[in-house]
Design a protein around this motif. Structure first.
Motif, PDB file in Angstrom:
ATOM      1  N   GLN A  31       0.667  -1.013   0.165  1.00  0.00           N
ATOM      2  CA  GLN A  31      -0.169   0.076  -0.180  1.00  0.00           C
ATOM      3  C   GLN A  31       0.603   1.474   0.305  1.00  0.00           C
ATOM      4  O   GLN A  31       2.371   1.124   0.354  1.00  0.00           O
ATOM      5  CB  GLN A  31      -1.062   0.274   1.601  1.00  0.00           C
ATOM      6  CG  GLN A  31      -2.483  -1.285   1.619  1.00  0.00           C
ATOM      7  CD  GLN A  31      -2.785  -1.417   2.999  1.00  0.00           C
ATOM      8  OE1 GLN A  31      -2.509   0.021   3.323  1.00  0.00           O
ATOM      9  NE2 GLN A  31      -3.559  -1.974   2.890  1.00  0.00           N
ATOM     10  N   LYS A  32       0.361   2.099  -0.183  1.00  0.00           N
ATOM     11  CA  LYS A  32       1.359   3.131  -0.236  1.00  0.00           C
ATOM     12  C   LYS A  32       0.065   4.464   0.890  1.00  0.00           C
ATOM     13  O   LYS A  32      -0.902   4.457   1.541  1.00  0.00           O
ATOM     14  CB  LYS A  32       1.084   4.292  -1.354  1.00  0.00           C
ATOM     15  CG  LYS A  32       1.816   3.296  -2.390  1.00  0.00           C
ATOM     16  CD  LYS A  32       2.473   4.093  -3.716  1.00  0.00           C
ATOM     17  CE  LYS A  32       3.397   4.428  -4.438  1.00  0.00           C
ATOM     18  NZ  LYS A  32       3.617   4.886  -6.140  1.00  0.00           N
ATOM     19  N   ASP A  33       1.053   5.610   1.781  1.00  0.00           N
ATOM     20  CA  ASP A  33       0.693   6.170   2.600  1.00  0.00           C
ATOM     21  C   ASP A  33       0.065   7.232   2.098  1.00  0.00           C
ATOM     22  O   ASP A  33       0.615   7.754   1.388  1.00  0.00           O
ATOM     23  CB  ASP A  33       1.187   6.214   4.140  1.00  0.00           C
ATOM     24  CG  ASP A  33       3.167   7.118   3.215  1.00  0.00           C
ATOM     25  OD1 ASP A  33       2.636   7.488   2.735  1.00  0.00           O
ATOM     26  OD2 ASP A  33       3.896   7.204   4.257  1.00  0.00           O
ATOM     27  N   LYS A  34      -0.463   8.600   2.565  1.00  0.00           N
ATOM     28  CA  LYS A  34      -0.768   9.972   2.242  1.00  0.00           C
ATOM     29  C   LYS A  34       0.352  10.380   2.069  1.00  0.00           C
ATOM     30  O   LYS A  34       0.199  11.321   1.178  1.00  0.00           O
ATOM     31  CB  LYS A  34      -1.108  10.708   3.065  1.00  0.00           C
ATOM     32  CG  LYS A  34      -1.041  10.524   4.868  1.00  0.00           C
ATOM     33  CD  LYS A  34      -0.898  11.649   5.488  1.00  0.00           C
ATOM     34  CE  LYS A  34      -0.294  11.496   7.033  1.00  0.00           C
ATOM     35  NZ  LYS A  34      -1.237  12.438   8.272  1.00  0.00           N
ATOM     36  N   ASP A  35       1.658  10.555   1.899  1.00  0.00           N
ATOM     37  CA  ASP A  35       2.780  11.080   1.413  1.00  0.00           C
ATOM     38  C   ASP A  35       3.397   9.982   0.151  1.00  0.00           C
ATOM     39  O   ASP A  35       4.681  10.714  -0.151  1.00  0.00           O
ATOM     40  CB  ASP A  35       4.050  11.223   2.383  1.00  0.00           C
ATOM     41  CG  ASP A  35       3.223  11.764   3.973  1.00  0.00           C
ATOM     42  OD1 ASP A  35       2.651  12.359   3.505  1.00  0.00           O
ATOM     43  OD2 ASP A  35       3.795  11.251   4.961  1.00  0.00           O
ATOM     44  N   ASP A  36       2.431   8.563  -0.291  1.00  0.00           N
ATOM     45  CA  ASP A  36       3.085   8.294  -1.513  1.00  0.00           C
ATOM     46  C   ASP A  36       4.144   7.569  -1.009  1.00  0.00           C
ATOM     47  O   ASP A  36       5.031   7.149  -1.754  1.00  0.00           O
ATOM     48  CB  ASP A  36       2.981   9.456  -2.084  1.00  0.00           C
ATOM     49  CG  ASP A  36       2.802   8.509  -3.610  1.00  0.00           C
ATOM     50  OD1 ASP A  36       2.243   7.935  -3.504  1.00  0.00           O
ATOM     51  OD2 ASP A  36       3.376   9.276  -4.078  1.00  0.00           O
ATOM     52  N   GLN A  37       4.137   6.931   0.245  1.00  0.00           N
ATOM     53  CA  GLN A  37       5.092   6.001   0.432  1.00  0.00           C
ATOM     54  C   GLN A  37       4.848   4.845   0.751  1.00  0.00           C
ATOM     55  O   GLN A  37       4.291   4.434   1.063  1.00  0.00           O
ATOM     56  CB  GLN A  37       6.002   6.534   1.793  1.00  0.00           C
ATOM     57  CG  GLN A  37       7.249   7.823   2.018  1.00  0.00           C
ATOM     58  CD  GLN A  37       8.311   7.784   1.158  1.00  0.00           C
ATOM     59  OE1 GLN A  37       8.930   7.001   1.229  1.00  0.00           O
ATOM     60  NE2 GLN A  37       7.967   9.452   0.287  1.00  0.00           N
TER      61      GLN A  37
END
Length: 148
Positions: A31-37
Motif C-alpha cells: 500500500q502507499k501512505d498519504k505521503d505516497d511512501q
C-alpha cells in the motif's frame, strides 16, 4: 473476515505430514501512505492438502512471484526474537484465488519434474504420501532452504 491480496515474495515452505501435506506461504500486501511512501504488511499462512487434487492446486498456486488472495477469520501477531519484525499469522486461511505471474515454460517444467522425481516415480524414502500406481498420492517434495 480478513481478505489479503499479495505477492509471494519467498519460496513456499513444504513439508509432508502423516495424512496431509503442508504448505506455508509468506505474502506481503503493498500500500502507499498519504505521503505516497510504500508500506508493506507481511503475512504468513499454513495450508494443508489432504488429497491429490488439493496438493496439485496448492503446488500450482504457491509459486514465488505469484499473486494470491487469501482470507481468514482471525490474525495473530508474531514478533521476531529481536523485536524488529512483525508478521501477521493467518488463522485457518482459505485460498480465494491466485494469478500465475512467473510461470515457467513447458520445457522448464518437465526438467523440474525430472529433477524432483515427479508424481509417478517411487520416492527414495517410504511413508506418507508415496505415489501408488492406481490410487495416486503425493510424492514428497524437498525444499532445500525452508525459510519463515
Amino acid at each position: 473476515m480478513h481478505v489479503i491480496p499479495g505477492e509471494l515474495r519467498k519460496d513456499t515452505f513444504e513439508k509432508q505430514l502423516d495424512g496431509s501435506y503442508m504448505f506455508v506461504i509468506e505474502l506481503s500486501e503493498f500500500q502507499k501512505d498519504k505521503d505516497d511512501q510504500p508500506i508493506y504488511t507481511n503475512y504468513k499462512a499454513a495450508f494443508f492438502a489432504k488429497s491429490q487434487a488439493a496438493f496439485n492446486h496448492f503446488k500450482k498456486a504457491f509459486v514465488k512471484g505469484n499473486y494470491v488472495v487469501v482470507s481468514c477469520e482471525k490474525l495473530k501477531v508474531e514478533v521476531s526474537d529481536c523485536g524488529q519484525y512483525t508478521k501477521l499469522d493467518m488463522c485457518f486461511p482459505k485460498l480465494q484465488s491466485y494469478k500465475e505471474c512467473n510461470a515457467p515454460s513447458q520445457q522448464q517444467q518437465s526438467q523440474q519434474q525430472q529433477q524432483q522425481g515427479g508424481f509417478n516415480q517411487q520416492p527414495q524414502q517410504q511413508g506418507g504420501f508415496a505415489p501408488q500406481q492406481q490410487q495416486g498420492g503425493f510424492a514428497p517434495q524437498q525444499n532445500q532452504n525452508p525459510q519463515f
